[in-house]
Each structure stands twice: as structure tokens, then as C-alpha cells.
Design an enzyme around this catalytic site. Structure first.
Site, PDB file in Angstrom:
ATOM      1  CG  ASP A  44      78.296 -14.038  36.250  1.00 44.82           C
ATOM      2  OD1 ASP A  44      78.264 -14.948  36.979  1.00 44.82           O
ATOM      3  OD2 ASP A  44      78.563 -13.842  34.841  1.00 44.82           O
ATOM      4  CG  ASP A  53      76.828 -18.889  34.559  1.00 51.88           C
ATOM      5  OD1 ASP A  53      76.671 -18.112  33.656  1.00 51.88           O
ATOM      6  OD2 ASP A  53      77.340 -18.672  35.645  1.00 51.88           O
TER       7      ASP A  53
HETATM    8 ZN    ZN Z   1      77.609 -16.742  36.584  1.00 54.45          ZN
END
Ligand code: ZN
Length: 217
Positions: A26, A166
């Protein structure tokens, strides 16, 4: 993001051979989301310590400016956000030209239909099941119906696009994500926060996704 940043290489090494198939990274810029995480140097460092595919989730504004840099840093897949990509089709084309798998992510408030016209350019369609920015949040149940709609559109168009969830994914909801049509589950806290370490955490989520919870956790 959920790993111990001070011991990133160890956390990644623990996942090798555990059944985890990808490393989901991320990338946050403090603008699109109210948090900062990794940059290209961290991606390069991860590339050196693992053979797992690196899937970058760019939670940054103007992602098109940085696609080549992230691709050359070692990305195998690059996902950009619909909400910050006015020329999304062009960005997806560019990602594939850099020999990466292409992905689009949509926030909880963005409708599934936003993906319809670019789905054929997507190797991954990522449905955010929390509001992006921080780990440790709970999955928003309504997002599973969005997953169903994205999966139905992938089937309708006859595509092989991964449908990915997610945010807040754990052993308790992994099966529901799969039943809704997700075939890729991103888990953070459930993996790296597991009492028995990341490998056990990953295996618990995978077992739950397959409908065979290993140890009830
Ligand atoms: Zn992610």
C-alpha cells in the site's frame, strides 16, 4: 502496511512458502489518503528480498506521473484509484506497456459500474472494503454486494480479471468475500497481527476462504 516496518524483510521472509501468493504494498501519499507509507525505495528493497510478486496499490494523486518509476522499481502489478484518474484508460494501457499487470481500485462510495468501461483493460479489479488510509478497520458488509456486481460484470464481459477485496479481510469474513465473487483476498492485520506470526495468519485466512478453518481463529 500491516507489517512491522522496522523488520520488513523478516516479515516478508516469513510469508515465503506459506501459501501467500502475492505481496500487496500500500503506497500512500498523505494527500489522497490521510497517511504515508512506502515510496519507490522501499519497493526496490522489497524486490531484493523476495520472489513473491509485488502488487502495488497506489493510493496517491496523479498516479500516472509515477507509473514508470514504480514499474522499474520492481512492481509486478500496479493498481491505481478510479477517483484520481481522469484518464484511467490511458493509465491502464501504460501500466501494461511497462510489463505490469494493471489494476483499478474503487473506494466504498464509488459504484461498481465505474469499472464497466475499463474492465477489459484491468487484470485486477479491486473493491475497497474499508475507506483507505489505515489498517485495522472492519470490513463494510455492504461492499460484498458491490463485489457481486463487479464479478457479474467480469463474467458478462467474458474476462479473466481478478476480483480483489482489500480492507478488514480476516478469517471471519474470508469465505463471505469468496462467496461474493472475490478470487484475491488482501489481508493485513489478520496476517501480520496473528499471534503465531504472519505465515500462520496467512494460512488461517486461506483456510477460511476455502471453507476449512484450520484452528477456529
Ligand atoms: Zn491495498
Amino acid at each position: 502496511m500491516a507489517a512491522d516496518f522496522g523488520h520488513l524483510a523478516d516479515a516478508v521472509a516469513a510469508l515465503e512458502g506459506s501459501g501467500t501468493e502475492r505481496l500487496h504494498v500500500d503506497v500512500m501519499d498523505g494527500v489522497f489518503v490521510p497517511n504515508f507509507t512506502f515510496g519507490t525505495d522501499t519497493v526496490r528493497a522489497l524486490r531484493r528480498v523476495t520472489d513473491l510478486p509485488l502488487e502495488l496499490h497506489l493510493m496517491i494523486v496523479e498516479p500516472e506521473r509515477h507509473l514508470e518509476t514504480f514499474a522499474s522499481a520492481g512492481a509486478d502489478a500496479i493498481t491505481v484509484h478510479y477517483e484520481v484518474s481522469p484518464h484511467l484508460h490511458r493509465s491502464l494501457t501504460a501500466i501494461r506497456e511497462f510489463d505490469c499487470r494493471s489494476g483499478v481500485a474503487i473506494n466504498p462510495s464509488t459504484p461498481a459500474s465505474s469499472l464497466d468501461d475499463v474492465l477489459e483493460m484491468c487484470d485486477l479489479a479491486l473493491v475497497m472494503t474499508i475507506n483507505p488510509g489505515f489498517g485495522g478497520q472492519r470490513l463494510i458488509p455492504r461492499m460484498l454486494s458491490k463485489v457481486e456486481r463487479v464479478r457479474a460484470e467480469v463474467e458478462r464481459q467474458g474476462l479473466a480479471t481478478d476480483v480483489e477485496v482489500d480492507g478488514g479481510v480476516d478469517a471471519g469474513n474470508a469465505r463471505a468475500c469468496v462467496d461474493a465473487g472475490a478470487n484475491v483476498l488482501v489481508a493485513g492485520t489478520a496476517v501480520f497481527g496473528h499471534a503465531d506470526g504472519p505465515a500462520a495468519g496467512g494460512q488461517a485466512v486461506l483456510a477460511a476462504a476455502a471453507g476449512t478453518p484450520s484452528d477456529g481463529r
